[in-house]
Design a protein around this motif. Structure first.
Motif, mmCIF file in Angstrom:
data_model
loop_
_atom_site.group_PDB
_atom_site.id
_atom_site.type_symbol
_atom_site.label_atom_id
_atom_site.label_comp_id
_atom_site.label_asym_id
_atom_site.label_seq_id
_atom_site.Cartn_x
_atom_site.Cartn_y
_atom_site.Cartn_z
ATOM 1 N N THR A 7 0.793 -1.216 -0.036
ATOM 2 C CA THR A 7 0.025 0.006 0.152
ATOM 3 C C THR A 7 0.733 1.273 0.092
ATOM 4 N N VAL A 8 1.756 1.375 0.925
ATOM 5 C CA VAL A 8 2.918 2.275 0.869
ATOM 6 C C VAL A 8 3.556 2.539 -0.655
ATOM 7 N N ALA A 9 4.149 1.702 -1.022
ATOM 8 C CA ALA A 9 4.476 1.527 -2.533
ATOM 9 C C ALA A 9 3.531 2.053 -3.470
ATOM 10 N N LEU A 10 2.418 1.605 -3.466
ATOM 11 C CA LEU A 10 1.095 2.155 -4.411
ATOM 12 C C LEU A 10 1.067 3.608 -4.142
ATOM 13 N N PHE A 11 0.775 3.940 -2.953
ATOM 14 C CA PHE A 11 0.567 5.191 -2.709
ATOM 15 C C PHE A 11 1.486 6.408 -3.406
ATOM 16 N N CYS A 12 2.826 5.931 -3.000
ATOM 17 C CA CYS A 12 4.180 6.623 -3.562
ATOM 18 C C CYS A 12 4.208 6.529 -5.029
ATOM 19 N N LEU A 13 3.728 5.490 -5.836
ATOM 20 C CA LEU A 13 3.827 5.487 -7.184
ATOM 21 C C LEU A 13 2.630 6.214 -7.873
ATOM 22 N N LYS A 14 1.604 6.427 -7.159
ATOM 23 C CA LYS A 14 0.386 7.152 -7.497
ATOM 24 C C LYS A 14 0.713 8.434 -7.652
ATOM 25 N N LEU A 15 1.459 9.216 -6.505
ATOM 26 C CA LEU A 15 1.795 10.490 -6.386
ATOM 27 C C LEU A 15 2.987 10.561 -7.436
ATOM 28 N N ALA A 16 3.611 9.944 -7.842
ATOM 29 C CA ALA A 16 4.819 9.959 -8.934
ATOM 30 C C ALA A 16 4.312 9.779 -10.334
ATOM 31 N N TYR A 17 3.318 8.892 -10.528
ATOM 32 C CA TYR A 17 3.092 8.590 -11.893
ATOM 33 C C TYR A 17 1.639 9.085 -12.503
ATOM 34 N N GLU A 18 0.789 8.886 -11.550
ATOM 35 C CA GLU A 18 -0.574 9.122 -11.997
ATOM 36 C C GLU A 18 -0.991 10.626 -12.219
#
Length: 109
Positions: A7-18
């Motif tokens: 979940t932490v990884a997903l939230f970080c990647l959402k901030l970075a790429y979404e």
């Protein structure tokens, strides 16, 4: 804890790429391949704190870039929470700072 790490990884990647005009990043997206629950589960079973911290740190670094670095209020707070997570030396010490990271990332989505 595997789900929490993912979940932490997903939230970080959402901030970075979404972006607003793109489809949302989901757990089964290719960008999540190195951050899947199974990968974290293997590292947890091995007790590999360093590798877990490395993977989370990489994701947090991408999120920090998206927040314009540590010179912004959100970036400073994310950096502080990440430092708390990186300071953990045992598996038991990972959980509390990881929960704090997850909650913060959830709040700033």
């Amino acid at each position: 804890m595997e789900l929490l790490l993912e979940t932490v990884a997903l939230f970080c990647l959402k901030l970075a790429y979404e972006t607003e005009d793109s489809s949302p990043i989901l757990r089964d997206d290719l960008v999540m391949s190195e951050y899947e629950r199974e990968v974290f589960g293997l590292l947890l079973r091995r007790g590999d704190v360093d590798s877990i911290q490395f993977r989370v740190s990489h994701c947090v670094g991408l999120a920090l870039e998206a927040l314009d670095g540590v010179d912004t209020p959100m970036g400073r707070e994310l950096n502080r929470l990440s430092a708390d997570f990186s300071a953990a030396q045992t598996m038991d010490q990972l959980e509390a700072p990881l929960i704090a990271l997850k909650e913060y990332l959830k709040d700033i989505q």
